[in-house]
Motif scaffolding. Structure first.
Motif, short mmCIF file in Angstrom:
data_model
loop_
_atom_site.label_atom_id
_atom_site.label_comp_id
_atom_site.label_asym_id
_atom_site.label_seq_id
_atom_site.Cartn_x
_atom_site.Cartn_y
_atom_site.Cartn_z
N ALA A 226 -45.26 -69.85 -22.86
CA ALA A 226 -44.10 -69.55 -22.02
C ALA A 226 -43.01 -70.60 -22.14
O ALA A 226 -41.83 -70.28 -22.18
CB ALA A 226 -44.55 -69.41 -20.56
N ASP A 227 -43.39 -71.87 -22.22
CA ASP A 227 -42.38 -72.92 -22.29
C ASP A 227 -41.59 -72.83 -23.59
O ASP A 227 -40.40 -73.12 -23.63
CB ASP A 227 -43.04 -74.29 -22.18
N LEU A 228 -42.23 -72.40 -24.67
CA LEU A 228 -41.53 -72.28 -25.95
C LEU A 228 -40.64 -71.04 -25.97
O LEU A 228 -39.59 -71.03 -26.62
CB LEU A 228 -42.54 -72.20 -27.11
N GLY B 245 -50.92 -78.04 -21.60
CA GLY B 245 -49.65 -78.02 -20.89
C GLY B 245 -48.46 -78.17 -21.81
O GLY B 245 -48.59 -78.64 -22.93
N PRO B 246 -47.32 -77.81 -21.35
CA PRO B 246 -46.15 -77.81 -22.22
C PRO B 246 -45.69 -79.22 -22.57
O PRO B 246 -45.83 -80.14 -21.80
CB PRO B 246 -45.09 -77.08 -21.41
N ASP B 247 -45.17 -79.34 -23.78
CA ASP B 247 -44.56 -80.58 -24.22
C ASP B 247 -43.22 -80.18 -24.83
O ASP B 247 -43.17 -79.56 -25.89
CB ASP B 247 -45.44 -81.27 -25.26
N ARG B 248 -42.14 -80.50 -24.15
CA ARG B 248 -40.86 -79.95 -24.57
C ARG B 248 -40.29 -80.62 -25.81
O ARG B 248 -39.38 -80.11 -26.44
CB ARG B 248 -39.86 -80.04 -23.41
N THR C 105 -39.04 -69.71 -23.39
CA THR C 105 -37.85 -69.86 -22.56
C THR C 105 -36.94 -70.96 -23.09
O THR C 105 -35.81 -71.08 -22.66
CB THR C 105 -38.22 -70.19 -21.11
N ASP C 106 -37.42 -71.76 -24.03
CA ASP C 106 -36.57 -72.77 -24.65
C ASP C 106 -35.62 -72.12 -25.61
O ASP C 106 -36.02 -71.64 -26.66
CB ASP C 106 -37.42 -73.78 -25.44
#
Lengths: 164, 100
Positions: free
Chosen positions: A158-160, A89-92, A162-163
């Motif tokens: 995906a989280d990286l 899972g994503p870790d921002r 869109t960051d």
């Protein structure tokens, strides 16, 4: 002196290819060394015009990588994945090093043929025709592998992406 | 998602891919590879002694002229790429299926 210059020029690319395919520094170095040792054995019989030296180096290095990947699968008892393994899972709050490690992990989770397509086209910067020739597939098949690989990577990272 | 969004995402993915760690070639690895390279055979010109004096001298003269022609452009050219020189020495491999 000529040998030294040849190694200085070609070794980084061979090493980078092996590292991206295998995901492990020690194995990548072993593959790179073995690639050149095979080149030295072949050297007395080389004939011009049959294949490019770079193409030959790539092919030998890739074959050695696949040998190791198959051996790894036999030892672990696991088959190489047909489908990509979803990333954690994503870790921002990631540092750059962690981002790189996660990208590397996502690459290693790709099926090996998709990873090979990404390594040859993105990292080795080969054209589609040259990469397809190396992989012994049509250009259309290569583009399909690339599209699937990039789709998987976009999903797992995906989280990286869109960051901004 | 629009085409522009697609292209932006593709570029972002490319930049992300570039963050994956690389592996620099260590001096130790480089030296191991270089040490394993073939060396020129000793006595490569030994065959000259098997000829008569005239043939031997003529062959030696021809070899000297050829060496001069090969060496002179290399030494005169500051732009000669040493890796191309090395590739010429090693020439091209016979078959991409070699290495299995």
């Amino acid at each position: 002196m000529a040998i030294r210059a040849l190694v200085a020029r070609k070794l980084p690319r061979v090493l980078a290819l092996a590292r991206r395919m295998l995901g492990e520094d020690g194995e990548a170095e072993d593959v790179a060394q073995e690639t050149f040792i095979r080149a030295w054995k072949i050297a007395p019989r080389w004939r011009p015009g049959t294949a490019k030296f770079d193409t030959w180096l790539h092919r030998v290095a890739l074959n050695l990588c696949y040998d190791r990947l198959r051996r790894r699968a036999r030892i672990t008892g696991e088959a190489p994945p047909d489908q990509a393994d979803p990333a954690p899972g994503p870790d921002r709050n990631l540092q750059a090093r962690d981002i790189g490690a996660r990208v590397d992990a996502s690459l290693q989770a790709l099926p090996s043929r998709q990873r090979e397509a990404i390594v040859l086209c993105h990292y080795q910067e080969l054209g589609n025709i040259e990469a397809a020739t190396l992989m012994k597939v049509s250009v259309e098949a290569l583009e399909s592998l690339l599209a699937r690989a990039r789709r998987t990577l976009r999903a797992t990272l995906a989280d990286l992406i869109t960051d901004d | 998602m629009t085409d522009a969004d697609d292209r932006h995402e593709a570029r972002r993915l490319d930049r992300l891919l570039d963050t994956a760690p690389t592996l620099a070639a260590s001096p130790l690895l480089r030296e191991r590879i270089i040490l394993a390279a073939p060396r020129p055979r000793a006595g490569a010109w030994r065959w000259l002694t098997g000829f008569s004096l005239g043939a031997g001298l003529a062959a030696a003269c021809a070899a000297g002229v050829l060496a001069g022609l090969v060496v002179a452009p290399s030494s005169a050219s500051a732009n000669l790429d040493p890796t191309e020189d090395a590739a010429m020495l090693l020439r091209e491999p016979p078959d991409v299926s070699e290495g299995r």
